[in-house]
Design a protein around this motif. Structure first.
Motif, PDB file in Angstrom:
ATOM      1  N   VAL A  23       0.852  -1.203   0.000  1.00 15.07           N
ATOM      2  CA  VAL A  23       0.000   0.000   0.000  1.00 15.07           C
ATOM      3  C   VAL A  23       0.883   1.246   0.000  1.00 15.07           C
ATOM      4  N   PHE A  24       1.879   1.282   0.898  1.00 14.90           N
ATOM      5  CA  PHE A  24       2.653   2.528   1.020  1.00 14.90           C
ATOM      6  C   PHE A  24       3.680   2.689  -0.096  1.00 14.90           C
ATOM      7  N   ASP A  25       4.126   1.565  -0.690  1.00 17.89           N
ATOM      8  CA  ASP A  25       4.953   1.696  -1.915  1.00 17.89           C
ATOM      9  C   ASP A  25       4.119   2.380  -2.994  1.00 17.89           C
ATOM     10  N   ARG A  30       2.160  10.123  -4.358  1.00 22.34           N
ATOM     11  CA  ARG A  30       1.048  11.084  -4.297  1.00 22.34           C
ATOM     12  C   ARG A  30       0.497  11.235  -2.885  1.00 22.34           C
ATOM     13  N   TYR A  31       1.268  10.756  -1.910  1.00 16.60           N
ATOM     14  CA  TYR A  31       0.770  10.704  -0.523  1.00 16.60           C
ATOM     15  C   TYR A  31       0.368  12.090  -0.004  1.00 16.60           C
ATOM     16  N   ASP A  32       1.229  13.081  -0.194  1.00 18.12           N
ATOM     17  CA  ASP A  32       0.949  14.406   0.391  1.00 18.12           C
ATOM     18  C   ASP A  32      -0.260  15.064  -0.264  1.00 18.12           C
ATOM     19  N   TRP A  46      -4.422  18.852  12.634  1.00 19.06           N
ATOM     20  CA  TRP A  46      -4.267  17.762  13.613  1.00 19.06           C
ATOM     21  C   TRP A  46      -2.794  17.607  13.997  1.00 19.06           C
ATOM     22  N   LYS A  47      -1.913  17.739  13.006  1.00 20.05           N
ATOM     23  CA  LYS A  47      -0.476  17.579  13.297  1.00 20.05           C
ATOM     24  C   LYS A  47       0.044  18.789  14.090  1.00 20.05           C
ATOM     25  N   ALA A  48      -0.432  19.979  13.735  1.00 20.99           N
ATOM     26  CA  ALA A  48       0.010  21.177  14.478  1.00 20.99           C
ATOM     27  C   ALA A  48      -0.428  21.057  15.941  1.00 20.99           C
ATOM     28  N   ILE A  65       8.047   7.969  14.665  1.00 22.25           N
ATOM     29  CA  ILE A  65       7.882   6.600  14.144  1.00 22.25           C
ATOM     30  C   ILE A  65       6.822   6.614  13.049  1.00 22.25           C
ATOM     31  N   ALA A  66       7.012   5.774  12.033  1.00 27.12           N
ATOM     32  CA  ALA A  66       6.090   5.749  10.897  1.00 27.12           C
ATOM     33  C   ALA A  66       5.976   7.158  10.331  1.00 27.12           C
ATOM     34  N   GLY A  67       7.092   7.825  10.260  1.00 29.24           N
ATOM     35  CA  GLY A  67       7.141   9.259   9.961  1.00 29.24           C
ATOM     36  C   GLY A  67       6.811   9.601   8.524  1.00 29.24           C
ATOM     37  N   THR A  89      11.858   8.091  11.217  1.00 27.30           N
ATOM     38  CA  THR A  89      11.918   6.658  10.889  1.00 27.30           C
ATOM     39  C   THR A  89      10.614   6.177  10.239  1.00 27.30           C
ATOM     40  N   ASP A  90      10.742   5.093   9.492  1.00 24.72           N
ATOM     41  CA  ASP A  90       9.565   4.439   8.897  1.00 24.72           C
ATOM     42  C   ASP A  90      10.016   3.050   8.435  1.00 24.72           C
ATOM     43  N   ILE A  91       9.084   2.137   8.335  1.00 24.76           N
ATOM     44  CA  ILE A  91       9.427   0.795   7.842  1.00 24.76           C
ATOM     45  C   ILE A  91       9.534   0.788   6.316  1.00 24.76           C
ATOM     46  N   ASN A  92       8.969   1.825   5.695  1.00 28.00           N
ATOM     47  CA  ASN A  92       8.858   1.821   4.233  1.00 28.00           C
ATOM     48  C   ASN A  92       9.858   2.795   3.601  1.00 28.00           C
ATOM     49  N   GLU A  93      10.730   2.244   2.765  1.00 25.98           N
ATOM     50  CA  GLU A  93      11.791   3.072   2.193  1.00 25.98           C
ATOM     51  C   GLU A  93      11.238   4.129   1.230  1.00 25.98           C
ATOM     52  N   ALA A  94      10.208   3.776   0.469  1.00 25.93           N
ATOM     53  CA  ALA A  94       9.665   4.731  -0.516  1.00 25.93           C
ATOM     54  C   ALA A  94       9.089   5.957   0.198  1.00 25.93           C
ATOM     55  N   MET A  95       8.364   5.725   1.304  1.00 27.43           N
ATOM     56  CA  MET A  95       7.797   6.847   2.066  1.00 27.43           C
ATOM     57  C   MET A  95       8.917   7.691   2.672  1.00 27.43           C
ATOM     58  N   LEU A  96       9.900   7.012   3.228  1.00 33.65           N
ATOM     59  CA  LEU A  96      11.000   7.715   3.887  1.00 33.65           C
ATOM     60  C   LEU A  96      11.822   8.538   2.890  1.00 33.65           C
ATOM     61  N   CYS A 115      13.105   1.454   9.856  1.00 39.81           N
ATOM     62  CA  CYS A 115      13.001   0.466  10.947  1.00 39.81           C
ATOM     63  C   CYS A 115      11.547   0.170  11.276  1.00 39.81           C
ATOM     64  N   ASP A 116      11.384  -1.014  11.867  1.00 42.93           N
ATOM     65  CA  ASP A 116      10.068  -1.513  12.247  1.00 42.93           C
ATOM     66  C   ASP A 116       9.775  -1.062  13.675  1.00 42.93           C
ATOM     67  N   ALA A 117       8.622  -0.428  13.856  1.00 42.95           N
ATOM     68  CA  ALA A 117       8.251   0.060  15.192  1.00 42.95           C
ATOM     69  C   ALA A 117       8.173  -1.076  16.210  1.00 42.95           C
ATOM     70  N   GLU A 118       8.009  -2.290  15.737  1.00 43.76           N
ATOM     71  CA  GLU A 118       7.879  -3.409  16.671  1.00 43.76           C
ATOM     72  C   GLU A 118       9.235  -3.891  17.188  1.00 43.76           C
ATOM     73  N   VAL A 132       3.846   9.034  16.810  1.00 41.08           N
ATOM     74  CA  VAL A 132       3.443   8.147  15.706  1.00 41.08           C
ATOM     75  C   VAL A 132       2.108   8.666  15.174  1.00 41.08           C
ATOM     76  N   ALA A 133       2.123   9.168  13.938  1.00 40.74           N
ATOM     77  CA  ALA A 133       0.915   9.752  13.363  1.00 40.74           C
ATOM     78  C   ALA A 133       0.398   8.859  12.236  1.00 40.74           C
ATOM     79  N   PHE A 134      -0.816   8.382  12.380  1.00 34.71           N
ATOM     80  CA  PHE A 134      -1.499   7.574  11.365  1.00 34.71           C
ATOM     81  C   PHE A 134      -0.685   6.335  10.974  1.00 34.71           C
ATOM     82  N   GLY A 135       0.087   5.829  11.932  1.00 34.50           N
ATOM     83  CA  GLY A 135       0.943   4.671  11.662  1.00 34.50           C
ATOM     84  C   GLY A 135       0.536   3.442  12.460  1.00 34.50           C
TER      85      GLY A 135
HETATM   86  C1  LIG Z   1      -0.526   6.815   6.743  1.00 32.65           C
HETATM   87  S1  LIG Z   1       1.227   6.832   6.763  1.00 32.65           S
HETATM   88  C2  LIG Z   1       1.574   8.131   7.934  1.00 32.65           C
HETATM   89  C3  LIG Z   1       2.789   8.941   7.577  1.00 32.65           C
HETATM   90  C4  LIG Z   1       3.014  10.192   8.440  1.00 32.65           C
HETATM   91  N1  LIG Z   1       3.253   9.837   9.823  1.00 32.65           N
HETATM   92  C5  LIG Z   1       1.864  11.147   8.347  1.00 32.65           C
HETATM   93  O1  LIG Z   1       1.183  11.342   9.358  1.00 32.65           O
HETATM   94  O2  LIG Z   1       1.612  11.694   7.278  1.00 32.65           O
HETATM   95  C6  LIG Z   1       1.542   5.384   7.695  1.00 32.65           C
HETATM   96  C7  LIG Z   1       3.016   5.010   7.761  1.00 32.65           C
HETATM   97  O3  LIG Z   1       3.186   3.922   8.679  1.00 32.65           O
HETATM   98  C8  LIG Z   1       4.285   3.166   8.228  1.00 32.65           C
HETATM   99  N2  LIG Z   1       4.314   1.863   8.917  1.00 32.65           N
HETATM  100  C9  LIG Z   1       3.458   0.836   8.785  1.00 32.65           C
HETATM  101  N3  LIG Z   1       3.824  -0.198   9.560  1.00 32.65           N
HETATM  102  C10 LIG Z   1       4.947   0.195  10.212  1.00 32.65           C
HETATM  103  C11 LIG Z   1       5.817  -0.422  11.165  1.00 32.65           C
HETATM  104  N4  LIG Z   1       5.590  -1.678  11.612  1.00 32.65           N
HETATM  105  N5  LIG Z   1       6.873   0.268  11.619  1.00 32.65           N
HETATM  106  C12 LIG Z   1       7.116   1.529  11.186  1.00 32.65           C
HETATM  107  N6  LIG Z   1       6.342   2.164  10.287  1.00 32.65           N
HETATM  108  C13 LIG Z   1       5.260   1.522   9.804  1.00 32.65           C
HETATM  109  C14 LIG Z   1       4.024   3.097   6.722  1.00 32.65           C
HETATM  110  O4  LIG Z   1       5.156   2.681   6.024  1.00 32.65           O
HETATM  111  C15 LIG Z   1       3.573   4.511   6.417  1.00 32.65           C
HETATM  112  O5  LIG Z   1       4.624   5.338   6.003  1.00 32.65           O
END
Ligand SMILES: C[S@@+](CC[C@H](N)C(=O)[O-])C[C@H]1O[C@@H](n2cnc3c(N)ncnc32)[C@H](O)[C@@H]1O
Length: 243
Positions: A23-25, A30-32, A46-48, A65-67, A89-96, A115-118, A132-135
């Protein structure tokens, strides 16, 4: 092999991680734009608000995390200044990568880590603030991720979890219509990707509500947890203190 949910589907745990990556790849380029369109710009408020509640001071250490594309990391970097540090940090290289390019365009260079948040690759008690926002919604073992966030926080440190939540009852019908009729179509027209935005709507419904998430945070090391409903509970900001 244990199963979990991917949206409304039941899948094996490893399959969920693979699909979330997919999904995140797919959405990274076009995420933003999609974020602004889907939330009519509200995600910025919400972020502010999250940064205001976090209230990081100059010199502090912050972990995002999941930045993803770096909205929070950038805002935190401005607050902690040159004597502080924000790790993006984020688990997904394309997002990062998308995020790192945006930050560089804004003239900000931050340590950036896949890196993986887990399984966070940090020593105990390093950070004053973790966000951690929306992650969290996308993580397979939310309890493991929350315990890791608690581990890397200093005593009295603050966790901010900004996430979709349970909407107030009068808004439910309109919100369901928007989520299941409008969002996937918007995803199809703007990003050429209907499935990822259907997953978004489904994953929100499967995520713990305000009180459940509060309890999960308390069970995983946060002595004090509070939450703030934003925009009628469409989103909630949970604040946990390690104590
Ligand atoms: C909806 S995006 C949120 C991005 C950003 N924080 C924002 O608020 O716009 C969710 C993010 O969570 C990341 N994510 C999903 N599982 C994760 C994990 N186990 N560890 C770290 N990041 C993860 C995804 O790769 C994705 O970039």
């Amino acid at each position: 092999m244990s199963t979990t949910h991917f949206g409304f589907e039941s899948v094996e745990e490893q399959e969920k991680a693979r699909r979330v990556r997919g999904v995140f790849d797919a959405v990274a380029p076009r995420y933003d734009l999609m974020n602004d369109l889907m939330s009519v710009g509200l995600h910025r408020a919400w972020k502010a608000y999250t940064v205001m509640v976090a209230n990081p001071r100059p010199g502090q250490q912050v972990l995002d995390i999941a930045g993803g594309t770096g909205d929070l990391a950038l805002a935190f970097a401005k607050k902690v200044g040159p004597t502080g540090r924000v790790v993006h940090t984020d688990i997904n290289e394309a997002m990062l990568r998308t995020g790192r390019d945006r930050l560089l365009d804004a003239g900000v260079v931050l340590p950036t880590l896949v890196c993986d948040a887990e399984q966070l690759p940090f020593a105990d008690a390093q950070f004053d603030c973790v966000s951690v926002a929306f992650g969290l919604r996308n993580m397979t073992h939310k309890e493991r991720a929350l315990a890791e966030m608690c581990r890397v926080l200093k005593p009295r440190g603050k966790l901010l979890v900004l996430e979709f939540s349970k909407v107030a009852q009068p808004l439910e019908k309109l919100y369901d219509w928007y989520s299941f009729q409008v969002l996937p179509r918007l995803g199809k027209w703007v990003a050429g990707d209907e499935a990822s935005y259907r997953y978004l709507a489904e994953s929100i419904r499967m995520h713990p509500g305000q009180e459940e998430l509060k309890a999960l945070m308390q069970q995983n090391g946060f002595g004090h947890v509070d939450y703030h409903n934003l925009t009628g509970g469409i989103v909630a900001l949970h604040v946990g203190i390690k104590c």
